[in-house]
Design a protein around this motif. Structure first.
Motif, PDB file in Angstrom:
ATOM      1  N   VAL A  67       0.830  -1.207   0.000  1.00 57.66           N
ATOM      2  CA  VAL A  67       0.000   0.000   0.000  1.00 57.66           C
ATOM      3  C   VAL A  67       0.860   1.252   0.000  1.00 57.66           C
ATOM      4  O   VAL A  67       0.620   2.191  -0.776  1.00 57.66           O
ATOM      5  N   TYR A 103      -5.635  -5.671  -0.915  1.00 57.45           N
ATOM      6  CA  TYR A 103      -6.500  -4.509  -0.727  1.00 57.45           C
ATOM      7  C   TYR A 103      -6.948  -3.990  -2.093  1.00 57.45           C
ATOM      8  O   TYR A 103      -6.211  -4.091  -3.083  1.00 57.45           O
ATOM      9  N   LYS A 128       2.428   1.681  -3.380  1.00 57.33           N
ATOM     10  CA  LYS A 128       1.428   2.145  -4.342  1.00 57.33           C
ATOM     11  C   LYS A 128       1.183   3.639  -4.188  1.00 57.33           C
ATOM     12  O   LYS A 128       1.121   4.387  -5.169  1.00 57.33           O
ATOM     13  N   GLU A 129       1.073   4.077  -2.940  1.00 54.27           N
ATOM     14  CA  GLU A 129       0.808   5.488  -2.678  1.00 54.27           C
ATOM     15  C   GLU A 129       1.986   6.377  -3.051  1.00 54.27           C
ATOM     16  O   GLU A 129       1.826   7.591  -3.189  1.00 54.27           O
ATOM     17  N   GLU A 157      -7.109  -0.952  -2.992  1.00 53.30           N
ATOM     18  CA  GLU A 157      -6.289   0.171  -3.452  1.00 53.30           C
ATOM     19  C   GLU A 157      -4.957  -0.261  -4.046  1.00 53.30           C
ATOM     20  O   GLU A 157      -4.206   0.558  -4.570  1.00 53.30           O
ATOM     21  N   GLU A 158      -4.637  -1.544  -3.928  1.00 48.56           N
ATOM     22  CA  GLU A 158      -3.381  -2.041  -4.501  1.00 48.56           C
ATOM     23  C   GLU A 158      -3.449  -2.238  -6.009  1.00 48.56           C
ATOM     24  O   GLU A 158      -2.422  -2.270  -6.677  1.00 48.56           O
TER      25      GLU A 158
END
Length: 345
Positions: free
Chosen positions: A29, A63, A32-33, A65-66
């Motif tokens: 995460v 997740y 990724k961010e 968001e990944e």
């Protein structure tokens, strides 16, 4: 843009390499961010998946968001690898990746990982079995060959493409090199420049700065790069590479406040994913890589490594920030550790 079957990635994507004991969902995460375009789970044993072990099943979790994210599996038995592929298919990641590159003795001795590099015919059969078993795009991560006398990556690339893989990531070392010496990207470039190769080719090995990332992009012509060890404790590398490629300018090193914020963010996701005690325990090794470079840090080590109460950990991080207020990190080359020697596999 770069396409892996139906997955659309930006021009020259940056991939986070799958790393045992490192690339769990909380770490993915924060990468990724900070700019990673495609990531992979820690590698998962096909035997463990088929045997329904808790550890292996747990590693299938991702997740939202990944995404896009791939699940990576390893094994040396066609039947079990294809069964594992079917299990992965049901969890609906974006792709399935096969590990033919892990060099550690415990994996190689089981005829898996880079142990398969000794038998290209077996590698092709294992890959074909996975392609037939799943509806997901299948990709492969591998090395140049077993040793200096068997650098067969050009043959391997063609044969794996023929049985249906949709992308290939190549680490520029042999198995016998482990992580010693310098990664040989010349052979990676030969694969990319082969007119018979039409799938994306990603280079991996020794990328430790934005300057090197741009240099290798221009010199070797790969479709993207995979970053592994350099991201440990430094997920900002992804954004720094992208900024440098777009502007030719280096970003300043992340501030102490940014480092503390990422520690807290990864701790938050670790607690969410693993639970309060296991989540706190799993984070212990990360604080010291994120905060590397702070002088006289020994006094804070036990304050971060000992407690399992999240509030105590957060308080300790706040104390670090207060104690080193105004400290300026310098932008320095990233030290590439041999993470296999430091993982608990």
């Amino acid at each position: 843009m770069v396409k892996i079957d139906n997955i659309i990635l930006p021009d020259f994507p940056l991939l986070l390499a799958p790393m045992e004991d490192v690339s769990d969902p909380p770490f993915r995460v924060v990468c990724k961010e900070n700019g990673a375009d495609l990531m992979y789970t820690e590698f998962i044993s096909s035997e463990g998946l088929v045997g329904d072990t808790d550890k292996c099943r747990r590693r299938l979790e991702i997740y939202g968001e990944e995404r896009p994210v791939g699940v990576q599996i390893f094994g040396g038995d066609e039947g079990k690898l294809s069964m594992a592929a079917r299990i992965v298919d049901m969890t609906r990641p974006d792709l399935l990746d096969i590990n033919f590159g892990c060099p550690i003795k415990g994996i190689v001795s089981r005829g898996a990982g880079s142990g398969v590099l000794k038998n290209v015919d077996l590698m092709v059969r294992l890959t074909a079995a996975c392609v037939k078993a799943t509806n997901l795009p299948v990709t492969v991560k591998t090395r140049l060959g077993w040793d200096e006398d068997t650098k067969n990556i050009e043959e391997v690339a063609e044969r794996l493409q023929d049985v249906g893989i949709k992308a290939l990531a190549i680490h520029g070392r042999t198995r016998c090199q482990m992580y010693k010496g310098t990664a040989n990207w010349e052979l990676i470039a030969k694969v990319k420049n082969n007119p018979g190769i039409h799938i994306p080719i990603f280079g991996n090995g020794d990328i430790d700065s934005p300057q090197k990332a741009l240099e290798y992009k221009n010199r070797y012509g790969v479709d993207g790069i995979m970053i592994g060890r350099a991201a440990i404790g430094y997920p900002w590398l992804f954004r720094e590479v992208k900024h440098y490629m777009q502007t030719g300018e280096l970003l300043p090193a992340p501030t102490l406040a940014e480092r503390i914020a990422v520690c807290k963010r990864q701790l938050e996701k670790s607690l969410e994913w693993r639970g309060p005690v296991a989540g706190a325990y799993a984070m212990r090794k990360h604080y010291f890589t994120y905060l590397k470079g702070l002088p006289d840090f020994k006094a804070f080590r036990s304050k971060l490594a000992t407690p399992t109460d999240p509030q105590e950990i957060i308080a300790a991080l706040d104390e670090v920030q207060l104690a080193y207020d105004g400290f300026q990190f310098e932008q320095q080359p990233i030290e590439l550790i041999n993470y296999h020697e430091n993982c608990s596999l």
